[in-house]
Design an enzyme around this catalytic site. Sequence first.
Site, PDB file in Angstrom:
ATOM      1  N   ARG A 184       1.280   2.006  -3.579  1.00 18.82           N
ATOM      2  CA  ARG A 184       0.056   2.563  -4.146  1.00 18.82           C
ATOM      3  C   ARG A 184      -0.102   4.034  -3.730  1.00 18.82           C
ATOM      4  O   ARG A 184      -0.525   4.874  -4.511  1.00 18.82           O
ATOM      5  CB  ARG A 184      -1.172   1.780  -3.660  1.00 18.82           C
ATOM      6  CG  ARG A 184      -1.123   0.269  -3.756  1.00 18.82           C
ATOM      7  CD  ARG A 184      -1.379  -0.266  -5.150  1.00 18.82           C
ATOM      8  NE  ARG A 184      -0.220  -0.242  -6.001  1.00 18.82           N
ATOM      9  CZ  ARG A 184       0.829  -1.064  -5.862  1.00 18.82           C
ATOM     10  NH1 ARG A 184       0.893  -1.939  -4.894  1.00 18.82           N
ATOM     11  NH2 ARG A 184       1.828  -1.010  -6.719  1.00 18.82           N
ATOM     12  N   TYR A 209       0.816  -1.214   0.000  1.00 15.97           N
ATOM     13  CA  TYR A 209       0.000   0.000   0.000  1.00 15.97           C
ATOM     14  C   TYR A 209       0.851   1.266   0.000  1.00 15.97           C
ATOM     15  O   TYR A 209       0.405   2.310  -0.508  1.00 15.97           O
ATOM     16  CB  TYR A 209      -0.983  -0.026   1.179  1.00 15.97           C
ATOM     17  CG  TYR A 209      -2.051  -1.066   0.971  1.00 15.97           C
ATOM     18  CD1 TYR A 209      -3.129  -0.834   0.128  1.00 15.97           C
ATOM     19  CD2 TYR A 209      -1.956  -2.322   1.570  1.00 15.97           C
ATOM     20  CE1 TYR A 209      -4.096  -1.804  -0.103  1.00 15.97           C
ATOM     21  CE2 TYR A 209      -2.914  -3.301   1.355  1.00 15.97           C
ATOM     22  CZ  TYR A 209      -3.978  -3.034   0.514  1.00 15.97           C
ATOM     23  OH  TYR A 209      -4.931  -4.004   0.284  1.00 15.97           O
ATOM     24  N   ALA A 223     -14.514   6.187 -19.402  1.00 14.17           N
ATOM     25  CA  ALA A 223     -14.993   7.215 -18.478  1.00 14.17           C
ATOM     26  C   ALA A 223     -14.621   8.611 -18.964  1.00 14.17           C
ATOM     27  O   ALA A 223     -15.450   9.528 -18.965  1.00 14.17           O
ATOM     28  CB  ALA A 223     -14.422   6.958 -17.092  1.00 14.17           C
ATOM     29  N   ASN A 278     -13.121   3.310  -5.256  1.00 18.20           N
ATOM     30  CA  ASN A 278     -11.711   3.664  -5.391  1.00 18.20           C
ATOM     31  C   ASN A 278     -11.161   4.216  -4.078  1.00 18.20           C
ATOM     32  O   ASN A 278     -11.861   4.907  -3.337  1.00 18.20           O
ATOM     33  CB  ASN A 278     -11.523   4.685  -6.502  1.00 18.20           C
ATOM     34  CG  ASN A 278     -12.000   4.157  -7.844  1.00 18.20           C
ATOM     35  OD1 ASN A 278     -11.986   2.952  -8.077  1.00 18.20           O
ATOM     36  ND2 ASN A 278     -12.431   5.047  -8.720  1.00 18.20           N
ATOM     37  N   VAL A 279      -9.886   3.947  -3.839  1.00 19.00           N
ATOM     38  CA  VAL A 279      -9.259   4.385  -2.594  1.00 19.00           C
ATOM     39  C   VAL A 279      -8.354   5.598  -2.810  1.00 19.00           C
ATOM     40  O   VAL A 279      -7.673   6.040  -1.888  1.00 19.00           O
ATOM     41  CB  VAL A 279      -8.470   3.231  -1.928  1.00 19.00           C
ATOM     42  CG1 VAL A 279      -9.420   2.118  -1.510  1.00 19.00           C
ATOM     43  CG2 VAL A 279      -7.383   2.684  -2.865  1.00 19.00           C
ATOM     44  N   GLY A 296     -17.345   2.970 -14.825  1.00 22.30           N
ATOM     45  CA  GLY A 296     -16.081   2.274 -14.657  1.00 22.30           C
ATOM     46  C   GLY A 296     -16.066   1.171 -13.631  1.00 22.30           C
ATOM     47  O   GLY A 296     -15.048   0.922 -12.998  1.00 22.30           O
ATOM     48  N   THR A 297     -17.171   0.508 -13.447  1.00 21.58           N
ATOM     49  CA  THR A 297     -17.229  -0.615 -12.520  1.00 21.58           C
ATOM     50  C   THR A 297     -17.980  -1.759 -13.167  1.00 21.58           C
ATOM     51  O   THR A 297     -18.973  -1.548 -13.878  1.00 21.58           O
ATOM     52  CB  THR A 297     -17.896  -0.235 -11.191  1.00 21.58           C
ATOM     53  OG1 THR A 297     -18.075  -1.417 -10.386  1.00 21.58           O
ATOM     54  CG2 THR A 297     -19.243   0.424 -11.399  1.00 21.58           C
ATOM     55  N   SER A 298     -17.520  -2.968 -12.914  1.00 17.05           N
ATOM     56  CA  SER A 298     -18.145  -4.147 -13.512  1.00 17.05           C
ATOM     57  C   SER A 298     -19.462  -4.499 -12.841  1.00 17.05           C
ATOM     58  O   SER A 298     -20.219  -5.324 -13.353  1.00 17.05           O
ATOM     59  CB  SER A 298     -17.200  -5.347 -13.396  1.00 17.05           C
ATOM     60  OG  SER A 298     -17.004  -5.693 -12.032  1.00 17.05           O
ATOM     61  N   HIS A 339     -14.468   1.513   0.120  1.00 19.40           N
ATOM     62  CA  HIS A 339     -13.379   0.578   0.412  1.00 19.40           C
ATOM     63  C   HIS A 339     -12.195   1.232   1.106  1.00 19.40           C
ATOM     64  O   HIS A 339     -11.112   0.659   1.168  1.00 19.40           O
ATOM     65  CB  HIS A 339     -12.928  -0.105  -0.884  1.00 19.40           C
ATOM     66  CG  HIS A 339     -13.999  -0.964  -1.484  1.00 19.40           C
ATOM     67  ND1 HIS A 339     -13.969  -1.397  -2.798  1.00 19.40           N
ATOM     68  CD2 HIS A 339     -15.142  -1.466  -0.953  1.00 19.40           C
ATOM     69  CE1 HIS A 339     -15.044  -2.126  -3.048  1.00 19.40           C
ATOM     70  NE2 HIS A 339     -15.769  -2.180  -1.938  1.00 19.40           N
TER      71      HIS A 339
END
Length: 230
Positions: free
Chosen positions: A56, A53, A214, A87-88, A169-171, A104
Site C-alpha cells: 500500500r 502495508y 468526489a 484515509n491513510v 466519499g464515505t459511507s 485511522h
Amino acid sequence: MKKIIVLTGAGVSAESGINTFRDADGLWEGHDVMEVATPQGFHKNPELVLNFYNERRRQLFNVFPNEAHKSLALLEEHFDVSIITQNVDDLHERAGSTKVIHLHGELLKARSIHNPNSIIDWKTDIKIGDLSEDGKQLRPHIVWFGEEVPLLEKAANITQTANILIIIGTSMQVYPAASLIHYVSRNTPIFFIDPKPNINQTDFNGLTIIQASAAKGVPVLVSDLIAKEG
C-alpha cells in the site's frame, strides 16, 4: 473567517487510483480483515501484515491528488478549513491542505509495537528486525480493528466548531468516524457528496446531498461556497 470541517473517506482517494481496501465480499486486497488489520493478525503473522502495508505504501508514490483534493486545498484561501480523514494516504497534504487529521493513521509513518506514541516518519518498506528507538519492532502507524482511535476526541472537538460540514466519499457506516456528524450544531449546513449517497435527508437539518463523484462534486461545491462568500 467561517470554519469548514471536511470529513473524507475512501471515495476521495479512489479517484486517484488508490484501492478502497475492502471489497464487496469483505476482503481487503484478497485478505481477510482479521489477517491484516488486527493486532491478533499481526501477532500471528507479522511478515504478512508488514508486506500488505508495504504494498500500500509503495502505491502512494505512483498516485497523485485529484481535483477533489486540489479543490479542498483551494478552499483554505477563503475559509478556515480542517480535514478529518479516514484515509491513510498523504494526498490531502500533497494537494496543499495544511490542517489534516488522520483518524485511522498514516501509511508514511511507523511506530513501536510497544509504545503507540513512539511514531516516526517512514517512507520505505518495514521489515522484520526494523526497530524503534525503544528497541521494539516497528509496525505500520495504522489504527487496526479493535484498537482505540486516539485522535477521535480531537476530531469531535473540532467538528463542534463547524459553521459548515462537508462529507465526501464515505459511507458513514464505519464507526466511530461516522459518529462525527452528530457533533455539529443544529441547523449547521451539511453537504454530502457521494455517487451513491446512502444518507437520509430527513435525518439532518440543513442537509444537501450532491450525487456525484468526489472529483466532480467537490470542485463545483467549492466554487459555489467561494462565490457566496464573495
